[in-house]
Design a protein around this motif. Sequence first.
Motif, PDB file in Angstrom:
ATOM      1  N   ALA A 178       0.867  -0.443   0.000  1.00 56.80           N
ATOM      2  CA  ALA A 178       0.000   0.000   0.000  1.00 56.80           C
ATOM      3  C   ALA A 178       1.104   0.564   0.000  1.00 56.80           C
ATOM      4  O   ALA A 178       1.812   0.506   0.878  1.00 56.80           O
ATOM      5  CB  ALA A 178      -0.700  -0.324   1.137  1.00 56.80           C
ATOM      6  N   ASP A 228      -8.299  -4.078  -8.128  1.00 53.98           N
ATOM      7  CA  ASP A 228      -8.378  -4.366  -6.693  1.00 53.98           C
ATOM      8  C   ASP A 228      -6.998  -4.664  -6.122  1.00 53.98           C
ATOM      9  O   ASP A 228      -6.157  -5.310  -6.768  1.00 53.98           O
ATOM     10  CB  ASP A 228      -9.279  -5.573  -6.434  1.00 53.98           C
ATOM     11  CG  ASP A 228     -10.749  -5.225  -6.588  1.00 53.98           C
ATOM     12  OD1 ASP A 228     -11.067  -4.030  -6.755  1.00 53.98           O
ATOM     13  OD2 ASP A 228     -11.572  -6.159  -6.540  1.00 53.98           O
ATOM     14  N   THR A 229      -6.776  -4.212  -4.897  1.00 52.41           N
ATOM     15  CA  THR A 229      -5.515  -4.487  -4.231  1.00 52.41           C
ATOM     16  C   THR A 229      -5.600  -5.820  -3.481  1.00 52.41           C
ATOM     17  O   THR A 229      -6.655  -6.196  -2.975  1.00 52.41           O
ATOM     18  CB  THR A 229      -5.155  -3.369  -3.241  1.00 52.41           C
ATOM     19  OG1 THR A 229      -6.187  -3.244  -2.246  1.00 52.41           O
ATOM     20  CG2 THR A 229      -4.971  -2.045  -3.971  1.00 52.41           C
ATOM     21  N   ASN A 237      -2.458  -6.566  -8.099  1.00 51.82           N
ATOM     22  CA  ASN A 237      -2.025  -5.260  -7.601  1.00 51.82           C
ATOM     23  C   ASN A 237      -1.814  -5.353  -6.093  1.00 51.82           C
ATOM     24  O   ASN A 237      -2.770  -5.435  -5.342  1.00 51.82           O
ATOM     25  CB  ASN A 237      -3.099  -4.209  -7.926  1.00 51.82           C
ATOM     26  CG  ASN A 237      -2.709  -2.819  -7.486  1.00 51.82           C
ATOM     27  OD1 ASN A 237      -1.536  -2.524  -7.290  1.00 51.82           O
ATOM     28  ND2 ASN A 237      -3.708  -1.963  -7.305  1.00 51.82           N
ATOM     29  N   ALA A 242      -1.485  -4.721  -2.241  1.00 51.42           N
ATOM     30  CA  ALA A 242      -1.968  -3.712  -1.302  1.00 51.42           C
ATOM     31  C   ALA A 242      -0.816  -3.128  -0.517  1.00 51.42           C
ATOM     32  O   ALA A 242      -0.905  -2.005  -0.018  1.00 51.42           O
ATOM     33  CB  ALA A 242      -2.979  -4.338  -0.341  1.00 51.42           C
ATOM     34  N   SER A 245      -3.304  -0.686   5.224  1.00 53.59           N
ATOM     35  CA  SER A 245      -3.172  -0.895   3.779  1.00 53.59           C
ATOM     36  C   SER A 245      -4.519  -1.172   3.129  1.00 53.59           C
ATOM     37  O   SER A 245      -4.676  -1.003   1.922  1.00 53.59           O
ATOM     38  CB  SER A 245      -2.229  -2.069   3.492  1.00 53.59           C
ATOM     39  OG  SER A 245      -2.812  -3.300   3.875  1.00 53.59           O
ATOM     40  N   PRO A 265      -6.550  -3.837   2.154  1.00 52.83           N
ATOM     41  CA  PRO A 265      -6.635  -4.611   0.904  1.00 52.83           C
ATOM     42  C   PRO A 265      -8.072  -4.910   0.505  1.00 52.83           C
ATOM     43  O   PRO A 265      -8.935  -5.108   1.359  1.00 52.83           O
ATOM     44  CB  PRO A 265      -5.882  -5.897   1.256  1.00 52.83           C
ATOM     45  CG  PRO A 265      -6.047  -6.025   2.735  1.00 52.83           C
ATOM     46  CD  PRO A 265      -5.999  -4.617   3.262  1.00 52.83           C
TER      47      PRO A 265
END
Length: 348
Positions: A9, A213-214, A246, A248, A271, A273
Amino acid sequence: MKIRHTAVAVLAASALALSACATGEDFEEQPNDTANSAENGSDSGSTEASAASDGETITLEDNHGTKEVPANPETVVATDNRAFEVLSEWGIELAAAPQPLVPFTVEDYKTSEDIVDIGNHREPDLEALTAVQPDLIVNGQRFTQYYDEISELNPDATIIEFEPRDGEPLDEELRRHTEALGKAFGHEEEAQQLIEDFDAAIERAREAYNGEDTVMAVNVSGGTIGYIAPGLGRTFGPIFDLLELNPALEVENASDDHQGDDISVEAIAQSNPDWVLVLDRDAGTNSRNEEGFVGAQTVIGESEALQNTTAISEDQVYYAPEDTYTNESIITYTEILNGIAEQMEQAQ
């Protein structure tokens, strides 16, 4: 070859308490109470063998060079955790194996009294392995460290090892591993089917992920959460690259240690997620049967600090199969990829 029919993140450093755990493979399975003596296993191997090797060989290129594998091995030993489920599915009988390391889901190898138990990788009984007089040894994963010693103790046996090589994409290495086993045991069509199922699962998961989306991956052991670094960490690390997830959270100097890296729930929460991928290490060992065992779903799902994260609040947490820690075969990865895909499809 011995055959039997089986049913088959980015965060500031101050926000993360992150440090590499001690290296070394942690494993808490204990030897089976019903382990056989090497003598008994050897007798069984000689009486139950099918056709003896007729001298014909199959040429394979493994991690150590060119190997001539007997076309009809009488006595097979396997130490490779990535191979157990595959070989079991094909009905290959083993004369010896490290039964404490065999996934609990591979019951025919885990509990068989006809298999000589050579113990786990911490204190293996390599003499017991030699006593069954193997002509083919499928070595790998936790036993790669014993390759030279096993070779010295078994000069007349062919040893093949297809442990994923450093720097090579895991998906390609899993295909190589599976193809080789198929050739070695005369199950090339079945091996190809496993590869096709794996490739289909990859494609399905890629299509299911929205690309935005993380994602964070963690493992849980002893009630403690460990951070699995994208591209590096155990099991889920390569999946970040494979699916172009991706992250987080990304940190410098993250490790590839099997325990993951220390991380606080506060750092995870910060972070935030969208998805969390979870590996429960204890669930794959005898720890799951111990009093006071707390599974990953409890540790993650009931953490107060994580309740407001998108992953928890939207029920976007994927838990790997319970046996994953001791069963990182192509079959397991296919199951994981399909599981991730299914949850992401439902979230669309």
